[in-house]
Design a protein around this motif. Structure first.
Motif, PDB file in Angstrom:
ATOM      1  N   ASP A 148       6.672  -1.771  -7.662  1.00  0.00           N
ATOM      2  CA  ASP A 148       4.920  -2.518  -7.125  1.00  0.00           C
ATOM      3  C   ASP A 148       4.498  -3.410  -7.655  1.00  0.00           C
ATOM      4  O   ASP A 148       5.603  -4.079  -7.942  1.00  0.00           O
ATOM      5  CB  ASP A 148       3.907  -1.252  -7.880  1.00  0.00           C
ATOM      6  CG  ASP A 148       4.241  -1.453  -9.853  1.00  0.00           C
ATOM      7  OD1 ASP A 148       4.513  -2.092  -9.837  1.00  0.00           O
ATOM      8  OD2 ASP A 148       3.998  -0.501 -10.233  1.00  0.00           O
ATOM      9  N   GLN A 149       3.604  -4.026  -6.947  1.00  0.00           N
ATOM     10  CA  GLN A 149       3.304  -5.266  -7.307  1.00  0.00           C
ATOM     11  C   GLN A 149       3.393  -5.936  -9.089  1.00  0.00           C
ATOM     12  O   GLN A 149       3.401  -6.652  -8.715  1.00  0.00           O
ATOM     13  CB  GLN A 149       1.913  -6.233  -6.686  1.00  0.00           C
ATOM     14  CG  GLN A 149       2.201  -5.490  -5.352  1.00  0.00           C
ATOM     15  CD  GLN A 149       0.733  -6.154  -4.021  1.00  0.00           C
ATOM     16  OE1 GLN A 149      -0.735  -6.044  -5.255  1.00  0.00           O
ATOM     17  NE2 GLN A 149       1.048  -5.796  -3.130  1.00  0.00           N
ATOM     18  N   GLN A 150       3.371  -4.957  -9.425  1.00  0.00           N
ATOM     19  CA  GLN A 150       3.395  -5.270 -11.042  1.00  0.00           C
ATOM     20  C   GLN A 150       4.624  -5.195 -12.053  1.00  0.00           C
ATOM     21  O   GLN A 150       4.891  -5.460 -13.062  1.00  0.00           O
ATOM     22  CB  GLN A 150       2.790  -3.863 -12.315  1.00  0.00           C
ATOM     23  CG  GLN A 150       0.908  -4.570 -12.127  1.00  0.00           C
ATOM     24  CD  GLN A 150       0.291  -3.710 -10.616  1.00  0.00           C
ATOM     25  OE1 GLN A 150       1.238  -2.600 -10.404  1.00  0.00           O
ATOM     26  NE2 GLN A 150      -0.413  -4.028 -10.141  1.00  0.00           N
ATOM     27  N   GLY A 151       6.401  -5.040 -10.982  1.00  0.00           N
ATOM     28  CA  GLY A 151       7.350  -5.232 -11.030  1.00  0.00           C
ATOM     29  C   GLY A 151       7.448  -3.902 -11.619  1.00  0.00           C
ATOM     30  O   GLY A 151       8.870  -3.328 -12.193  1.00  0.00           O
ATOM     31  N   ASP A 152       6.332  -3.024 -11.800  1.00  0.00           N
ATOM     32  CA  ASP A 152       7.126  -1.192 -12.202  1.00  0.00           C
ATOM     33  C   ASP A 152       8.016  -0.592 -10.921  1.00  0.00           C
ATOM     34  O   ASP A 152       7.094  -0.812  -9.689  1.00  0.00           O
ATOM     35  CB  ASP A 152       6.386  -0.568 -12.196  1.00  0.00           C
ATOM     36  CG  ASP A 152       5.563  -1.194 -13.834  1.00  0.00           C
ATOM     37  OD1 ASP A 152       6.009  -1.618 -15.107  1.00  0.00           O
ATOM     38  OD2 ASP A 152       4.021  -0.962 -13.313  1.00  0.00           O
ATOM     39  N   ASN A 208       0.917  -1.120  -0.207  1.00  0.00           N
ATOM     40  CA  ASN A 208       0.134   0.435   0.008  1.00  0.00           C
ATOM     41  C   ASN A 208       0.938   1.419   0.077  1.00  0.00           C
ATOM     42  O   ASN A 208      -0.019   2.295   0.647  1.00  0.00           O
ATOM     43  CB  ASN A 208      -1.076  -0.216   1.440  1.00  0.00           C
ATOM     44  CG  ASN A 208      -2.063  -0.856   1.139  1.00  0.00           C
ATOM     45  OD1 ASN A 208      -2.149  -1.807   0.412  1.00  0.00           O
ATOM     46  ND2 ASN A 208      -1.890  -1.875   2.449  1.00  0.00           N
ATOM     47  N   TYR A 209       1.778   1.623  -0.887  1.00  0.00           N
ATOM     48  CA  TYR A 209       3.153   2.328  -1.194  1.00  0.00           C
ATOM     49  C   TYR A 209       3.041   2.711  -2.071  1.00  0.00           C
ATOM     50  O   TYR A 209       3.126   1.392  -3.079  1.00  0.00           O
ATOM     51  CB  TYR A 209       4.089   2.369  -0.038  1.00  0.00           C
ATOM     52  CG  TYR A 209       4.185   2.336   1.452  1.00  0.00           C
ATOM     53  CD1 TYR A 209       4.087   3.775   1.772  1.00  0.00           C
ATOM     54  CD2 TYR A 209       3.706   1.043   1.649  1.00  0.00           C
ATOM     55  CE1 TYR A 209       3.838   3.878   3.509  1.00  0.00           C
ATOM     56  CE2 TYR A 209       3.952   1.289   3.312  1.00  0.00           C
ATOM     57  CZ  TYR A 209       3.369   3.036   4.231  1.00  0.00           C
ATOM     58  OH  TYR A 209       3.411   3.252   5.535  1.00  0.00           O
ATOM     59  N   THR A 210       2.868   3.815  -2.974  1.00  0.00           N
ATOM     60  CA  THR A 210       3.747   4.277  -3.794  1.00  0.00           C
ATOM     61  C   THR A 210       4.143   5.132  -3.944  1.00  0.00           C
ATOM     62  O   THR A 210       4.885   6.191  -4.888  1.00  0.00           O
ATOM     63  CB  THR A 210       2.049   5.145  -4.500  1.00  0.00           C
ATOM     64  OG1 THR A 210       1.445   6.142  -3.839  1.00  0.00           O
ATOM     65  CG2 THR A 210       0.912   4.400  -4.623  1.00  0.00           C
ATOM     66  N   ASN A 211       5.182   5.416  -2.737  1.00  0.00           N
ATOM     67  CA  ASN A 211       6.080   6.474  -2.714  1.00  0.00           C
ATOM     68  C   ASN A 211       7.115   5.415  -1.897  1.00  0.00           C
ATOM     69  O   ASN A 211       7.081   5.444  -1.136  1.00  0.00           O
ATOM     70  CB  ASN A 211       5.887   7.453  -2.071  1.00  0.00           C
ATOM     71  CG  ASN A 211       7.226   8.400  -1.736  1.00  0.00           C
ATOM     72  OD1 ASN A 211       8.547   8.057  -0.761  1.00  0.00           O
ATOM     73  ND2 ASN A 211       7.008   9.566  -2.280  1.00  0.00           N
ATOM     74  N   CYS A 212       8.613   5.537  -2.581  1.00  0.00           N
ATOM     75  CA  CYS A 212       9.961   4.387  -2.517  1.00  0.00           C
ATOM     76  C   CYS A 212       9.921   5.161  -0.765  1.00  0.00           C
ATOM     77  O   CYS A 212      10.627   4.086   0.077  1.00  0.00           O
ATOM     78  CB  CYS A 212      10.751   4.265  -3.450  1.00  0.00           C
ATOM     79  SG  CYS A 212      11.748   3.013  -3.062  1.00  0.00           S
ATOM     80  N   ASP A 213      10.451   6.570  -0.668  1.00  0.00           N
ATOM     81  CA  ASP A 213      10.785   6.681   0.421  1.00  0.00           C
ATOM     82  C   ASP A 213       9.843   6.690   1.322  1.00  0.00           C
ATOM     83  O   ASP A 213      10.320   5.961   2.794  1.00  0.00           O
ATOM     84  CB  ASP A 213      10.932   8.755   0.440  1.00  0.00           C
ATOM     85  CG  ASP A 213      11.639   8.863  -0.709  1.00  0.00           C
ATOM     86  OD1 ASP A 213      13.054   7.824  -0.888  1.00  0.00           O
ATOM     87  OD2 ASP A 213      12.363   9.670  -1.389  1.00  0.00           O
ATOM     88  N   ASP A 214       8.815   6.446   1.724  1.00  0.00           N
ATOM     89  CA  ASP A 214       7.819   6.406   2.818  1.00  0.00           C
ATOM     90  C   ASP A 214       7.478   4.820   2.904  1.00  0.00           C
ATOM     91  O   ASP A 214       7.529   4.501   4.190  1.00  0.00           O
ATOM     92  CB  ASP A 214       6.057   6.792   2.317  1.00  0.00           C
ATOM     93  CG  ASP A 214       5.853   8.281   2.380  1.00  0.00           C
ATOM     94  OD1 ASP A 214       6.964   8.859   2.733  1.00  0.00           O
ATOM     95  OD2 ASP A 214       5.036   8.318   1.530  1.00  0.00           O
TER      96      ASP A 214
END
Length: 76
Positions: free
Chosen positions: A69-73, A24-30
């Protein structure tokens, strides 16, 4: 990036590659900050060439990180 990490792992036997599940994160730093803990280096003194602090996870120092992310991006 993968080639570099593999080269580093082979050249430094005390380093390990560890996959850590973060949801549930879209920001790598967070995402990184939810798992990593900052420690000040008690040996640091101005001019002694030590780092002033570092992050740890599971009592091991973190030397590199990346996020997908879960899609590998790749996440930024």
């Amino acid at each position: 990036m993968k080639s570099f990490l593999i080269l580093v792992l082979f050249s430094h036997p005390n380093l390990i590659y560890e996959k850590i599940e973060i949801k549930n994160y879209t920001n790598c730093d967070d995402a990184f900050e939810t798992k990593a803990i900052w420690h000040n280096n008690p040996n640091f003194k101005e001019g002694n060439n030590h780092v002033w602090g570092f992050y740890i996870y599971d009592n091991k120092q973190i030397v590199a990180s990346f996020c997908k992310d879960q899609q590998g991006d790749w996440l930024k």
